[in-house]
Design a protein around this motif. Structure first.
Motif, PDB file in Angstrom:
ATOM      1  N   LYS A 105       0.829  -1.203   0.000  1.00  0.00           N
ATOM      2  CA  LYS A 105       0.000   0.000   0.000  1.00  0.00           C
ATOM      3  C   LYS A 105       0.867   1.257   0.000  1.00  0.00           C
ATOM      4  CE  LYS A 105      -3.755  -2.350   2.408  1.00  0.00           C
ATOM      5  NZ  LYS A 105      -4.536  -2.457   3.648  1.00  0.00           N
ATOM      6  N   TRP A 106       1.923   1.216   0.786  1.00  0.00           N
ATOM      7  CA  TRP A 106       2.813   2.382   0.826  1.00  0.00           C
ATOM      8  C   TRP A 106       3.432   2.630  -0.544  1.00  0.00           C
ATOM      9  CZ3 TRP A 106       7.987   3.642   0.200  1.00  0.00           C
ATOM     10  CH2 TRP A 106       8.396   4.861   0.765  1.00  0.00           C
ATOM     11  N   LEU A 107       3.883   1.574  -1.206  1.00  0.00           N
ATOM     12  CA  LEU A 107       4.493   1.724  -2.523  1.00  0.00           C
ATOM     13  C   LEU A 107       3.465   2.162  -3.567  1.00  0.00           C
ATOM     14  CD1 LEU A 107       6.896  -1.344  -2.503  1.00  0.00           C
ATOM     15  CD2 LEU A 107       7.538   1.069  -2.402  1.00  0.00           C
ATOM     16  N   CYS A 108       2.217   1.677  -3.427  1.00  0.00           N
ATOM     17  CA  CYS A 108       1.159   2.125  -4.341  1.00  0.00           C
ATOM     18  C   CYS A 108       0.870   3.608  -4.146  1.00  0.00           C
ATOM     19  CB  CYS A 108      -0.111   1.312  -4.131  1.00  0.00           C
ATOM     20  SG  CYS A 108      -0.018  -0.346  -4.832  1.00  0.00           S
ATOM     21  N   MET A 109       1.035   4.091  -2.940  1.00  0.00           N
ATOM     22  CA  MET A 109       0.882   5.512  -2.688  1.00  0.00           C
ATOM     23  C   MET A 109       2.041   6.299  -3.308  1.00  0.00           C
ATOM     24  SD  MET A 109       2.152   8.145  -0.569  1.00  0.00           S
ATOM     25  CE  MET A 109       2.895   7.327   0.842  1.00  0.00           C
ATOM     26  N   MET A 110       3.247   5.739  -3.243  1.00  0.00           N
ATOM     27  CA  MET A 110       4.430   6.434  -3.715  1.00  0.00           C
ATOM     28  C   MET A 110       4.586   6.399  -5.236  1.00  0.00           C
ATOM     29  SD  MET A 110       6.113   7.788  -1.197  1.00  0.00           S
ATOM     30  CE  MET A 110       7.731   7.986  -1.930  1.00  0.00           C
ATOM     31  N   TYR A 111       4.249   5.282  -5.852  1.00  0.00           N
ATOM     32  CA  TYR A 111       4.592   5.068  -7.264  1.00  0.00           C
ATOM     33  C   TYR A 111       4.042   6.158  -8.180  1.00  0.00           C
ATOM     34  CZ  TYR A 111       5.661   2.500 -11.533  1.00  0.00           C
ATOM     35  OH  TYR A 111       6.163   2.139 -12.754  1.00  0.00           O
ATOM     36  N   PRO A 112       2.733   6.453  -8.168  1.00  0.00           N
ATOM     37  CA  PRO A 112       2.242   7.482  -9.094  1.00  0.00           C
ATOM     38  C   PRO A 112       2.811   8.863  -8.794  1.00  0.00           C
ATOM     39  CG  PRO A 112       0.517   6.822  -7.560  1.00  0.00           C
ATOM     40  CD  PRO A 112       1.642   5.858  -7.371  1.00  0.00           C
ATOM     41  N   ARG A 113       3.094   9.141  -7.530  1.00  0.00           N
ATOM     42  CA  ARG A 113       3.689  10.429  -7.183  1.00  0.00           C
ATOM     43  C   ARG A 113       5.093  10.557  -7.778  1.00  0.00           C
ATOM     44  NH1 ARG A 113      -0.078   9.265  -3.531  1.00  0.00           N
ATOM     45  NH2 ARG A 113      -1.051  10.945  -2.328  1.00  0.00           N
ATOM     46  N   LEU A 114       5.880   9.507  -7.651  1.00  0.00           N
ATOM     47  CA  LEU A 114       7.234   9.550  -8.200  1.00  0.00           C
ATOM     48  C   LEU A 114       7.217   9.644  -9.721  1.00  0.00           C
ATOM     49  CD1 LEU A 114       8.902   6.897  -5.875  1.00  0.00           C
ATOM     50  CD2 LEU A 114       9.384   9.345  -5.920  1.00  0.00           C
ATOM     51  N   LYS A 115       6.264   8.955 -10.363  1.00  0.00           N
ATOM     52  CA  LYS A 115       6.142   9.057 -11.824  1.00  0.00           C
ATOM     53  C   LYS A 115       5.859  10.498 -12.232  1.00  0.00           C
ATOM     54  CE  LYS A 115       5.471   6.082 -14.647  1.00  0.00           C
ATOM     55  NZ  LYS A 115       6.302   5.454 -15.714  1.00  0.00           N
ATOM     56  N   LEU A 116       4.952  11.150 -11.520  1.00  0.00           N
ATOM     57  CA  LEU A 116       4.618  12.538 -11.827  1.00  0.00           C
ATOM     58  C   LEU A 116       5.796  13.462 -11.544  1.00  0.00           C
ATOM     59  CD1 LEU A 116       2.616  14.769 -12.577  1.00  0.00           C
ATOM     60  CD2 LEU A 116       1.839  14.760 -10.194  1.00  0.00           C
ATOM     61  N   LEU A 117       6.468  13.247 -10.427  1.00  0.00           N
ATOM     62  CA  LEU A 117       7.592  14.108 -10.067  1.00  0.00           C
ATOM     63  C   LEU A 117       8.718  14.003 -11.084  1.00  0.00           C
ATOM     64  CD1 LEU A 117       7.685  13.561  -6.206  1.00  0.00           C
ATOM     65  CD2 LEU A 117       6.746  15.483  -7.484  1.00  0.00           C
ATOM     66  N   ARG A 118       8.925  12.838 -11.627  1.00  0.00           N
ATOM     67  CA  ARG A 118       9.952  12.706 -12.658  1.00  0.00           C
ATOM     68  C   ARG A 118       9.603  13.540 -13.889  1.00  0.00           C
ATOM     69  NH1 ARG A 118      11.269  10.509 -17.289  1.00  0.00           N
ATOM     70  NH2 ARG A 118      13.448   9.877 -17.616  1.00  0.00           N
ATOM     71  N   GLN A 119       8.323  13.562 -14.264  1.00  0.00           N
ATOM     72  CA  GLN A 119       7.910  14.363 -15.412  1.00  0.00           C
ATOM     73  C   GLN A 119       8.150  15.855 -15.172  1.00  0.00           C
ATOM     74  OE1 GLN A 119       3.864  13.451 -16.513  1.00  0.00           O
ATOM     75  NE2 GLN A 119       4.185  11.250 -16.358  1.00  0.00           N
ATOM     76  N   LEU A 120       8.013  16.288 -13.931  1.00  0.00           N
ATOM     77  CA  LEU A 120       8.177  17.702 -13.612  1.00  0.00           C
ATOM     78  C   LEU A 120       9.638  18.120 -13.536  1.00  0.00           C
ATOM     79  CD1 LEU A 120       5.442  18.138 -10.859  1.00  0.00           C
ATOM     80  CD2 LEU A 120       5.323  18.849 -13.253  1.00  0.00           C
ATOM     81  N   LEU A 121      10.546  17.183 -13.379  1.00  0.00           N
ATOM     82  CA  LEU A 121      11.966  17.529 -13.234  1.00  0.00           C
ATOM     83  C   LEU A 121      12.523  18.139 -14.513  1.00  0.00           C
ATOM     84  CD1 LEU A 121      13.706  14.599 -11.301  1.00  0.00           C
ATOM     85  CD2 LEU A 121      13.479  16.974 -10.587  1.00  0.00           C
ATOM     86  N   ALA A 122      13.391  19.127 -14.353  1.00  0.00           N
ATOM     87  CA  ALA A 122      14.151  19.646 -15.482  1.00  0.00           C
ATOM     88  C   ALA A 122      15.153  18.582 -15.943  1.00  0.00           C
ATOM     89  CB  ALA A 122      14.897  20.920 -15.075  1.00  0.00           C
ATOM     90  N   ASP A 123      15.636  18.729 -17.165  1.00  0.00           N
ATOM     91  CA  ASP A 123      16.576  17.736 -17.698  1.00  0.00           C
ATOM     92  C   ASP A 123      17.830  17.625 -16.843  1.00  0.00           C
ATOM     93  OD1 ASP A 123      14.918  17.035 -19.761  1.00  0.00           O
ATOM     94  OD2 ASP A 123      15.835  18.400 -21.215  1.00  0.00           O
ATOM     95  N   ASP A 124      18.248  18.735 -16.224  1.00  0.00           N
ATOM     96  CA  ASP A 124      19.432  18.687 -15.357  1.00  0.00           C
ATOM     97  C   ASP A 124      19.029  18.747 -13.884  1.00  0.00           C
ATOM     98  OD1 ASP A 124      18.559  21.284 -15.330  1.00  0.00           O
ATOM     99  OD2 ASP A 124      20.561  22.179 -15.397  1.00  0.00           O
TER     100      ASP A 124
END
Length: 475
Positions: A51-70
């Motif tokens: 459950k904890w990982l299911c909570m984290m996974y979509p958030r991390l996917k979204l955060l990666r999209q928001l990151l700048a290339d560097d």
């Protein structure tokens, strides 16, 4: 994104003590079965890690999209989920983009709870969006200058190193190519030689020695070897102007949670947060990222440590970093935002007055969710929908509504945008609607529930039709 986005990520730690509720709005039936359930201790709930990982996974996917290339993300975590989280991050960010796992010593006082072991550290997982584009700075190390114990006539600190190699692998037979003569100031040939008569070798090759000769940093000195006065060459090294050294992966020299709690008492007059992190911890990350104009996002803002660190760093080095804080806890306004206010004005209401850092910030509370199970949430005001659609299309603010054209959002770059929508009736892009349009533009983007015009008719009139709600979700 014009400016690089760096990220501090401090998720709930899943210790089994906090009874956190997994309540994400998701459609997967296996996950929906968990919604609203309190996640208990592992002995009571064998799926708590899932459950904890299911909570984290979509958030991390979204955060990666928001990151700048560097850009890079730094995730604070403890032993309960560190290994699981690293596996998920390896999948999302790529194992090749893993920077390292830092260890921060969070406790500096002895534990008197009569336990055999105390958890004195936490981890900070660091991943880059693209490791090849990431440029981390080294740690400032002014103490290095102390190793340069001599000063020349220009006031520059320096040290001289014997060009002859001593110690291990210092014999001629170890590197035969490093045994050759140099011409001393008196014109004699000097070979590397140990005091016991063994043939030695130089510490660098001919090319390196020639570079020092051209730079004027090959220095000759005389000394006695037995009863004979001999010449020996040295290389002169000047102290760096801004000495640095690599950051270690173990951070034991930063303030701990005890100092962080003391600071919270200074700010608020009492302890208002159980597990604050010292702002110096975040400042070290900001220094390592070395971007004075970065946008720093903290997805679990907690007590507002990241904002404090950004404000403090800007005050120290003149940077123009900006921060975004997200906090779902009911203390978001009373603690998180309030701390930012007090840091900006220099505490003031706590035990002592601190130097203010300056700056401004805004506090906003999220409204109702825009989309629910593929449909527009009727609780959302139409004006908010219009503002959202126009911004996502143009990255511009919504102009005032035209009384003559209530469905016109605005124009941008020779393109007119229309949002033909009503909460309680179906709207159609047809000839009747086109006849109401008064704005002339080279191209048109029109949102509606449906369209009765053919593809050829749309192309002829330079219209791009977007279906509500499908294409709102795609935006």
């Amino acid at each position: 994104m014009a400016q690089p986005l760096r990220r501090i990520f401090n998720p709930p730690y899943n210790t089994g003590n906090e009874n956190w509720v997994y309540n994400d709005n998701v459609n997967d039936p296996r996950i929906r079965a968990w919604l609203g359930k309190v996640v208990g201790k592992e002995g009571e709930d064998l799926s708590r890690h899932d459950k904890w990982l299911c909570m984290m996974y979509p958030r991390l996917k979204l955060l990666r999209q928001l990151l700048a290339d560097d850009g890079a993300i730094f995730i604070s975590i403890d032993d309960n989920e560190q290994t699981n989280l690293q596996a998920v991050c390896d999948e999302i960010f790529g194992e090749s983009n893993r920077i390292t796992t830092f260890i921060w010593r969070k406790v500096d006082s002895p534990n008197d709870n009569k336990v055999p072991l105390t958890p004195d550290h936490e981890y900070i997982l660091a991943y880059a969006k693209n490791l090849a584009s990431l440029h981390l700075a080294q740690k400032s190390a002014p103490e290095i200058v102390k190793a340069y114990g001599q000063v020349d006539e220009d006031g520059r600190r320096y040290r001289d190193r014997l060009l002859k190699k001593n110690g291990r692998n210092s014999l001629r037979i170890d590197r035969p190519t490093m045994y050759f003569p140099l011409i001393a100031p008196d014109g004699t040939e000097v070979y590397p030689m140990h005091d016991n008569g063994e043939e030695a070798r130089w510490a660098m090759g001919r090319a390196g020695i020639e570079r020092n000769e051209r730079a004027g940093t090959l220095i000759w000195k005389q000394r006695k070897r037995g009863d004979v006065l001999v010449w020996e060459p040295y290389t002169r090294e000047f102290a760096p102007d801004n000495p640095t050294r690599p950051y270690p992966s173990i951070w034991y020299d930063l303030p701990t949670m005890r100092q962080a709690k003391a600071l919270m008492r200074d700010i608020f007059g009492n302890t208002v947060f159980d597990t604050p992190k010292p702002h110096e911890l975040i400042e070290q990350i900001l220094r390592m990222m070395n971007k004075k104009h970065a946008i720093v996002l903290d997805s679990f803002a907690g007590s507002g440590t990241t904002a404090h660190a950004v404000l403090d760093m800007n005050a120290k080095d003149g940077g123009r970093r900006r921060f975004l804080l997200i906090e779902l806890g009911d203390y978001a306004e009373s603690i998180t935002a309030e701390r930012v206010k007090r840091v900006i004005r220099g505490y003031g209401e706590g035990k002592r007055k601190a130097k203010g850092t300056g700056g401004t910030f805004g506090f906003y509370e999220l409204g109702p969710v825009l989309m629910e199970q593929g449909r527009i949430n009727e609780a959302v005001d139409v004006e908010e929908l219009r503002r959202f659609v126009f911004f996502t299309e143009t990255r511009q603010g919504l102009p005032p509504v035209s009384p003559e054209e209530p469905y016109l959002l605005g124009t941008y770059l020779e393109q007119a945008y229309y949002f033909y929508y009503e909460h309680e009736q179906t709207t159609w892009l047809n000839e009747a609607f086109l006849s109401t349009m008064k704005t002339r533009a080279e191209r048109y983007v029109i949102y509606a529930d449906g369209c009765s015009l053919s593809a050829d008719e749309l192309a002829a009139r330079h219209i791009t039709f977007k279906k509500i709600p499908r294409d709102i979700m795609r935006v």
